[in-house]
Design an enzyme around this catalytic site. Structure first.
Site, PDB file in Angstrom:
ATOM      1  CD1 TRP A  59      -7.985  -0.662   9.624  1.00 56.81           C
ATOM      2  CD2 TRP A  59      -9.233   0.970   8.755  1.00 56.81           C
ATOM      3  NE1 TRP A  59      -8.444  -1.100   8.401  1.00 56.81           N
ATOM      4  CE2 TRP A  59      -9.205  -0.119   7.845  1.00 56.81           C
ATOM      5  CE3 TRP A  59      -9.964   2.116   8.415  1.00 56.81           C
ATOM      6  CZ2 TRP A  59      -9.892  -0.091   6.624  1.00 56.81           C
ATOM      7  CZ3 TRP A  59     -10.634   2.132   7.196  1.00 56.81           C
ATOM      8  CH2 TRP A  59     -10.591   1.040   6.328  1.00 56.81           C
ATOM      9  CD  GLU A 117      -3.861  -5.949   2.838  1.00 62.20           C
ATOM     10  OE1 GLU A 117      -4.593  -5.209   3.514  1.00 62.20           O
ATOM     11  OE2 GLU A 117      -2.645  -5.789   2.754  1.00 62.20           O
ATOM     12  CE  LYS A 134      -4.244  -5.341  22.076  1.00 58.09           C
ATOM     13  NZ  LYS A 134      -3.729  -4.021  21.634  1.00 58.09           N
ATOM     14  CG  PHE A 135      -9.233  -5.351  19.304  1.00 53.46           C
ATOM     15  CD1 PHE A 135      -9.806  -6.415  19.984  1.00 53.46           C
ATOM     16  CD2 PHE A 135      -8.454  -4.454  20.019  1.00 53.46           C
ATOM     17  CE1 PHE A 135      -9.622  -6.575  21.347  1.00 53.46           C
ATOM     18  CE2 PHE A 135      -8.265  -4.602  21.378  1.00 53.46           C
ATOM     19  CZ  PHE A 135      -8.846  -5.665  22.056  1.00 53.46           C
ATOM     20  CG  HIS A 136      -7.909  -6.172  10.959  1.00 54.38           C
ATOM     21  ND1 HIS A 136      -8.296  -7.164  10.098  1.00 54.38           N
ATOM     22  CD2 HIS A 136      -7.958  -5.018  10.251  1.00 54.38           C
ATOM     23  CE1 HIS A 136      -8.560  -6.628   8.913  1.00 54.38           C
ATOM     24  NE2 HIS A 136      -8.365  -5.331   8.977  1.00 54.38           N
ATOM     25  CD  GLU A 140      -3.066  -1.029   2.163  1.00 56.90           C
ATOM     26  OE1 GLU A 140      -2.893  -0.297   3.157  1.00 56.90           O
ATOM     27  OE2 GLU A 140      -4.103  -1.673   1.972  1.00 56.90           O
TER      28      GLU A 140
HETATM   29  C1  GAL Z   1      -4.145  -2.547   5.024  1.00 60.33           C
HETATM   30  C2  GAL Z   1      -2.704  -2.999   5.179  1.00 60.33           C
HETATM   31  C3  GAL Z   1      -2.566  -4.201   6.083  1.00 60.33           C
HETATM   32  C4  GAL Z   1      -3.416  -4.040   7.304  1.00 60.33           C
HETATM   33  C5  GAL Z   1      -4.850  -3.819   6.877  1.00 60.33           C
HETATM   34  C6  GAL Z   1      -5.819  -3.684   8.014  1.00 60.33           C
HETATM   35  O1  GAL Z   1      -4.205  -1.186   4.819  1.00 60.33           O
HETATM   36  O2  GAL Z   1      -2.129  -3.297   3.937  1.00 60.33           O
HETATM   37  O3  GAL Z   1      -1.204  -4.341   6.430  1.00 60.33           O
HETATM   38  O4  GAL Z   1      -2.957  -2.936   8.033  1.00 60.33           O
HETATM   39  O5  GAL Z   1      -4.926  -2.639   6.136  1.00 60.33           O
HETATM   40  O6  GAL Z   1      -7.111  -3.385   7.559  1.00 60.33           O
END
Ligand code: GAL
Length: 689
Positions: free
Chosen positions: A322, A314, A363-365, A157
């Protein structure tokens, strides 16, 4: 091979990719065998490895520790899992900043951003670039012929946290970039319009990046600084990519984009440099219909790939960590999201990340393997998705069908949202999404193209807020219409040239003849204010945020303002031009009225829905197998039907569902929340192929 040539999947593999970021370095090694076993149970085929592992791979400058990476590469290979191997340059280790403080990024206000998070580097830093290239070379030499390697993953990213650096190193690089672009300070003065506010420069050294200043900065300086910043990171990518190409020829190189919400990189120029376009997408959990935003991003990514297959690198199995509030996905949403990307051209579904972290800021992802283990909703849905992707192997390499193109332009996004404009409410992507969403709801698939592209393959072209228009961009649209095409141009298009100078003579100067209108003044609306329009069919439409005072010059008036300061003036027009038709909408209509307008434009252009008939919440996309070496069913079509609503929907469709094996004669019922992928071609159709 997955890439611009299309046809087939990732080299060395058959089928769609399934897996995600894998960070084994964050876990004791005795966990790794369990990882592999569970990956096999879920049907994982590909992992992205080592993305944030620089500090462990090179604990001191020039001293590499590849032992752990060797061991996990071998384990993955033995387990039948392929690797998208990172060159690990996304996050430099703390020693880099300690030895080279000038490698740290500086924000607009002049504050240094320190290590402790990630991506703490200045894109122009020589210290960063040479350390990153040395690591890339070391990794390439070690793993070029490792049997698990199928793709290189450069950085991660790009620009997510450090797209714009305002330090002295960046300032010097910006000046060099400007010198290459303009050749002389005089030419720069002309392009930047520096006669304004006493900004005339006498020497290159006087020129600054777009640093924090007293009032509105020079808009062309701002635009050039954005272009420079995108190019500067691209230069980092290209240098690392070239090393990988040289040392491991034939292994495709990717870097993951952040479409559609990332404003800071002009991905059209980036896409030209990647072997495989890949994208990260996270659902805007706060939106009522986030699947429309997902579809917009997926279609834009396919546009960047030139219509060729691309890879969803991803997304999340459930909540991210976040957003302001991080909503868990509802049952079935994971599958619908993944298969919507696949419907729109992704050659698989990858996630962040394999195993949910126990430490660190994420850790909460959510992850494929949740904290609570395998007896969970997420794990069961992950296993089901793995099954589904295996069943969808026949669609690999097929192309998405679409008759409609949307012109998407980073320069316009940057310029129209700059300071000192008629309204800060005119947001580029919002306008594009309004028009896109109406097409989605009408069951029509869109492609995306860049300004100036050949439009001749489309029945309809949508041009939302093409604020910065080049001569080539204006001619491409006009020639397309002259040749029989239909275009819908949105408000505030055609206003400035590539230097952000007004195109004089009445807006939108280079498109006036095409549209048969002259706009003389902008009338933005107040928050909550509404203005009404009456159409030639007697309907009432409503505008918010934006209206324009314009005169019709030979065109038909489709709708006029019926109240407010512009009462009686045209608002929406339709013009015959050459053998085609050009529509203009000067207002930002409410969603239902955008839909009514799109219905008329679509009818004019002869564009059909993917299948009969569009219904609320039903996503419809068709992929078609192209004639290419290795494709044994050219012409076969696969109809994706995704029901995002909570009621069953009946659709006209025949064939057999690749996911369940069920066969349908003429109509198909898509249960609430369900996904069908219908192979529309009877096996007999291909007996002679
Ligand atoms: C993306 C990133 C990942 C992780 C993810 C979490 O922006 O490439 O490393 O941080 O978000 O949502």
């Amino acid at each position: 091979m997955l890439g611009p040539q299309g046809g087939g999947g990732i080299p060395g593999r058959v089928g769609l990719a399934f897996g995600g970021d894998y960070n084994p370095e964050q876990w004791p090694e005795d966990v790794w065998p369990e990882d592999i076993r569970l990956m096999q149970e879920a049907g994982v085929t590909l992992v992205s490895l080592g993305i944030f592992s620089w500090a462990l791979l090179e604990p001191e400058p020039g001293r590499y520790d590849f032992g752990w990476l060797d061991r996990i590469m071998d384990l993955l290979h033995a387990g039948g899992i392929s690797v998208d191997l990172a060159n690990a340059t996304a996050s430099p280790p703390p020693w880099l900043a300690h030895r080279h403080p000038e490698s740290l990024p500086v924000n607009r206000a002049g504050s240094t951003l320190y290590p402790g998070s990630r991506q703490a580097f200045c894109p122009s830093s020589t210290a960063y670039r040479s350390a990153a290239q040395a690591l890339t070379l070391a990794l390439a030499e070690r793993y070029a012929s490792h049997p698990a390697l199928v793709m290189w993953h450069v950085n991660n990213e790009y620009g997510c946290h450090n797209a714009h650096c305002y330090c002295d190193v960046s300032a010097a690089a910006f000046r060099r970039w400007l010198e290459r672009k303009y050749g002389s300070v005089d030419a720069l003065n002309e392009a930047w319009g520096t006669a304004f506010w006493s900004q005339h420069y006498s020497a290159w050294d006087e020129i600054q990046p777009a640093r924090l200043t007293t009032s509105f900065g020079n808009p062309t300086q701002e635009l050039d600084f954005r272009r420079f910043s995108s190019d500067e990171l691209l230069e980092c990518f290209v240098a690392e990519r070239d090393i990988l190409h040289r040392v491991s020829p034939g292994v495709p190189v990717t870097t993951n984009f952040m479409v559609p919400n990332f404003k800071n990189l002009d991905y059209w120029t980036w896409a030209e440099q990647t072997d495989v376009v890949s994208n990260d997408h996270y659902l805007p959990g706060w939106e009522a219909e986030p699947h429309l935003e997902l579809a917009f991003g997926a279609d834009l990514t396919r546009g960047l790939a030139g219509g060729a297959p691309w890879l969803l690198m991803e997304h999340s199995t459930s909540a991210v960590n976040w957003q302001h509030r991080n909503y868990a996905k509802t049952p079935g949403q994971l599958r619908r999201n993944s298969l919507s990307h696949v419907a729109r051209g992704s050659e698989g579904a990858m996630f962040f990340q394999w195993r949910a972290a126990r430490a660190g800021a994420e850790k909460f992802h959510s992850a494929l393997l949740p904290h609570a283990g395998t007896d969970t909703k997420v794990w069961r849905e992950v296993v089901q998705l793995g099954d589904n992707l295996r069943a969808l192997a026949p669609i690999e390499g097929s192309r998405v069908e679409s008759d409609v193109a949307i012109v998407f332009d980073w320069d316009s996004w940057w310029a129209v949202e700059g300071d000192g404009h008629p309204s800060a409410d005119l947001r580029y992507v919002d306008h594009a999404r309004d028009l896109y969403s109406a097409l989605w709801r009408a069951g029509i698939t869109c492609s995306f193209v860049r300004q100036g592209a050949d439009l001749s393959g489309y029945r309809l072209v949508i041009v939302p807020t093409l604020h910065v228009v080049t001569d080539a961009g204006a001619s491409a649209v006009s020639e397309y219409v002259a040749g029989g095409g239909t275009v819908l141009v949105g408000a505030c298009s055609g206003i400035v040239d590539e230097n952000d100078h007004i195109r004089l003579g009445g807006y939108p100067a280079p498109l006036r003849e095409l549209l048969g209108v002259t706009v003389e003044e902008f009338f933005p609306l107040r928050p909550g204010e509404r203005v009404h329009l009456t159409t030639d069919a007697g309907e009432e439409w409503t505008s918010r945020l934006w209206t324009e005072l314009m005169t019709a010059e030979g065109c038909e008036v489709v709708a006029s303002y019926s109240d407010g300061p512009l009462a009686g003036h045209p608002a929406v027009t339709r013009n015959s031009f050459g053998s085609g038709t050009a529509w203009y909408v000067s207002a930002r209509l409410e969603a239902a009225d955008v839909a009514a307008l799109i219905d008329r434009v679509v009818e004019d252009a002869g564009v059909q829905a993917v299948a009969a008939a569009a219904q609320p919440g039903l996503e419809m996309v068709r992929r078609r197998v192209v004639a290419a070496p290795g494709s044994d069913r050219p012409g076969a079509t696969y109809l994706f039907l995704i029901n995002h609503s909570d009621t069953a929907i009946e659709v006209a469709a025949a064939g057999h569902d690749l996911l369940t094996g069920d066969t349908y004669d003429a109509t198909t019922t898509v249960a609430a929340g369900a996904v069908l992928v219908i192979d529309e071609s009877a096996p007999a159709d291909f007996e002679e192929a």
